[in-house]
Design a protein around this motif. Sequence first.
Motif, PDB file in Angstrom:
ATOM      1  N   UNK A   1      47.486  45.183  14.605  1.00  9.00           N
ATOM      2  CA  UNK A   1      46.261  44.742  13.926  1.00  9.00           C
ATOM      3  C   UNK A   1      45.893  43.323  14.359  1.00  9.00           C
ATOM      4  N   UNK A   2      46.907  42.487  14.624  1.00  9.54           N
ATOM      5  CA  UNK A   2      46.639  41.124  15.107  1.00  9.54           C
ATOM      6  C   UNK A   2      46.101  41.151  16.539  1.00  9.54           C
ATOM      7  N   UNK A   3      46.659  42.038  17.359  1.00  4.94           N
ATOM      8  CA  UNK A   3      46.118  42.200  18.722  1.00  4.94           C
ATOM      9  C   UNK A   3      44.651  42.615  18.618  1.00  4.94           C
ATOM     10  N   UNK A   4      44.377  43.584  17.726  1.00  2.00           N
ATOM     11  CA  UNK A   4      43.002  44.070  17.536  1.00  2.00           C
ATOM     12  C   UNK A   4      42.086  42.941  17.060  1.00  2.00           C
ATOM     13  N   UNK A   5      42.595  42.080  16.187  1.00  2.00           N
ATOM     14  CA  UNK A   5      41.782  40.954  15.692  1.00  2.00           C
ATOM     15  C   UNK A   5      41.418  40.018  16.849  1.00  2.00           C
ATOM     16  N   UNK A   6      42.372  39.772  17.745  1.00  2.00           N
ATOM     17  CA  UNK A   6      42.101  38.931  18.923  1.00  2.00           C
ATOM     18  C   UNK A   6      41.092  39.591  19.851  1.00  2.00           C
ATOM     19  N   UNK A   7      41.233  40.905  20.050  1.00  2.00           N
ATOM     20  CA  UNK A   7      40.296  41.655  20.896  1.00  2.00           C
ATOM     21  C   UNK A   7      38.896  41.593  20.288  1.00  2.00           C
ATOM     22  N   UNK A   8      38.845  41.731  18.958  1.00  2.00           N
ATOM     23  CA  UNK A   8      37.571  41.718  18.245  1.00  2.00           C
ATOM     24  C   UNK A   8      36.841  40.385  18.405  1.00  2.00           C
ATOM     25  N   UNK A   9      37.598  39.279  18.410  1.00  2.00           N
ATOM     26  CA  UNK A   9      36.973  37.957  18.598  1.00  2.00           C
ATOM     27  C   UNK A   9      36.182  37.896  19.900  1.00  2.00           C
ATOM     28  N   UNK A  10      36.722  38.530  20.931  1.00  2.00           N
ATOM     29  CA  UNK A  10      36.108  38.465  22.257  1.00  2.00           C
ATOM     30  C   UNK A  10      35.033  39.539  22.447  1.00  2.00           C
ATOM     31  N   UNK A  11      35.308  40.756  21.973  1.00  3.59           N
ATOM     32  CA  UNK A  11      34.394  41.880  22.231  1.00  3.59           C
ATOM     33  C   UNK A  11      33.374  42.080  21.106  1.00  3.59           C
ATOM     34  N   UNK A  12      33.629  41.468  19.943  1.00  2.00           N
ATOM     35  CA  UNK A  12      32.789  41.615  18.744  1.00  2.00           C
ATOM     36  C   UNK A  12      32.769  43.039  18.197  1.00  2.00           C
ATOM     37  N   UNK A  13      33.776  43.835  18.559  1.00  2.12           N
ATOM     38  CA  UNK A  13      33.893  45.178  17.972  1.00  2.12           C
ATOM     39  C   UNK A  13      34.615  45.058  16.634  1.00  2.12           C
ATOM     40  N   UNK A  14      34.162  45.804  15.607  1.00  3.61           N
ATOM     41  CA  UNK A  14      34.859  45.720  14.319  1.00  3.61           C
ATOM     42  C   UNK A  14      36.245  46.370  14.366  1.00  3.61           C
ATOM     43  N   UNK A  15      37.137  45.895  13.515  1.00  2.00           N
ATOM     44  CA  UNK A  15      38.482  46.464  13.407  1.00  2.00           C
ATOM     45  C   UNK A  15      38.566  47.255  12.106  1.00  2.00           C
ATOM     46  N   UNK A  16      39.068  48.484  12.175  1.00  2.00           N
ATOM     47  CA  UNK A  16      39.260  49.290  10.966  1.00  2.00           C
ATOM     48  C   UNK A  16      40.759  49.549  10.783  1.00  2.00           C
ATOM     49  N   UNK A  17      41.310  48.991   9.721  1.00  2.00           N
ATOM     50  CA  UNK A  17      42.766  49.087   9.535  1.00  2.00           C
ATOM     51  C   UNK A  17      43.165  50.068   8.429  1.00  2.00           C
ATOM     52  N   UNK A  18      42.183  50.584   7.681  1.00  2.00           N
ATOM     53  CA  UNK A  18      42.577  51.395   6.518  1.00  2.00           C
ATOM     54  C   UNK A  18      42.306  52.890   6.684  1.00  2.00           C
ATOM     55  N   UNK A  19      42.016  53.313   7.897  1.00  2.00           N
ATOM     56  CA  UNK A  19      41.668  54.732   8.071  1.00  2.00           C
ATOM     57  C   UNK A  19      42.851  55.569   8.571  1.00  2.00           C
ATOM     58  N   UNK A  20      43.674  54.963   9.418  1.00  2.00           N
ATOM     59  CA  UNK A  20      44.815  55.692   9.973  1.00  2.00           C
ATOM     60  C   UNK A  20      46.073  55.229   9.246  1.00  2.00           C
ATOM     61  N   UNK A  21      46.864  56.179   8.749  1.00  2.00           N
ATOM     62  CA  UNK A  21      48.078  55.797   8.004  1.00  2.00           C
ATOM     63  C   UNK A  21      49.314  56.459   8.619  1.00  2.00           C
ATOM     64  N   UNK A  22      50.418  55.731   8.526  1.00  2.00           N
ATOM     65  CA  UNK A  22      51.690  56.242   9.036  1.00  2.00           C
ATOM     66  C   UNK A  22      52.438  56.861   7.853  1.00  2.00           C
ATOM     67  N   UNK A  23      52.818  58.137   8.004  1.00  2.00           N
ATOM     68  CA  UNK A  23      53.362  58.864   6.855  1.00  2.00           C
ATOM     69  C   UNK A  23      54.866  58.734   6.711  1.00  2.00           C
ATOM     70  N   UNK A  24      55.558  58.651   7.849  1.00  2.00           N
ATOM     71  CA  UNK A  24      57.026  58.657   7.757  1.00  2.00           C
ATOM     72  C   UNK A  24      57.577  57.323   8.204  1.00  2.00           C
ATOM     73  N   UNK A  25      58.671  56.972   7.574  1.00  2.00           N
ATOM     74  CA  UNK A  25      59.359  55.737   7.972  1.00  2.00           C
ATOM     75  C   UNK A  25      60.384  56.132   9.024  1.00  2.00           C
ATOM     76  N   UNK A  26      60.037  55.891  10.287  1.00  2.00           N
ATOM     77  CA  UNK A  26      60.973  56.295  11.339  1.00  2.00           C
ATOM     78  C   UNK A  26      61.688  55.066  11.870  1.00  2.00           C
TER      79      UNK A  26
END
Length: 233
Positions: A132-157
């Motif tokens: 998510x931090x990488x995405x935030x850095x990418x977003x600063x440069x590309x101005x694309x929005x970041x969506x962090x609440x749509x994809x969820x990880x179900x299992x603790x592997x």
Amino acid sequence: MISLLSAFLQLFFPHVCDHCGTDLTSTESVLCLRCQHRLPATDFEYYDDNPVAKLLYKAPHAMAAYYFSGAGMLQQLVHKFKYHQRKDIALQLGRFIGRRLLQCSWLHEINCLVPVPLHPQRQKQRGYNQAALLAAGISEVTHLPVITDVLVRLKYSDTQTHKNRLQRRVNVANLFAVKETSALPGRHVLRPGQHVLLIDDVITTGATTRACSEALQQANITVSVCALAYTGH
Ligand SMILES: [Zn+2]
């Protein structure tokens, strides 16, 4: 007075290159320009049939910004942002990726950035999701929005570092799900038919990104992939 203050700050918060230790200029962050240029760039942004695109052949577009070589500078930086709370490193590397993405002819097709999620328990331990931090850095440069609440990880592997390819495939089956999100003012919502750029830190076999992609595709989302680094294997 300003120089005295900056000298004082320099004493307690040394603004030096994380790799070689030389003083950074006010425009540099984490790495000096010299070390930035020493990062092993893949140049995958310049060709569509790059090794990551071949690995993730179902994705319309895929790339990784750097090669992840053992004991190299990038490996040390990744270790620091994954295990030593260096959020600033992930953010800055995200900005570097963003600049590379600007060279991709297909970037205009992308609607938003979706980082590969951590399991909530792991994220609580670490305090943040490095993708998510990488995405935030990418977003600063590309101005694309970041969506962090749509994809969820179900299992603790457990960490996949010591598993072989077959074990990884089994391990990631049904690992992710897409969550229904409600539209709130100021919040970006993923809609069917949109094209997301999935953001990962290091791609080895591509099993994790494939599992994420499958979950998103089931929700009628098109998924391209961008990683910080590619190990080659
Ligand atoms: Zn340096």
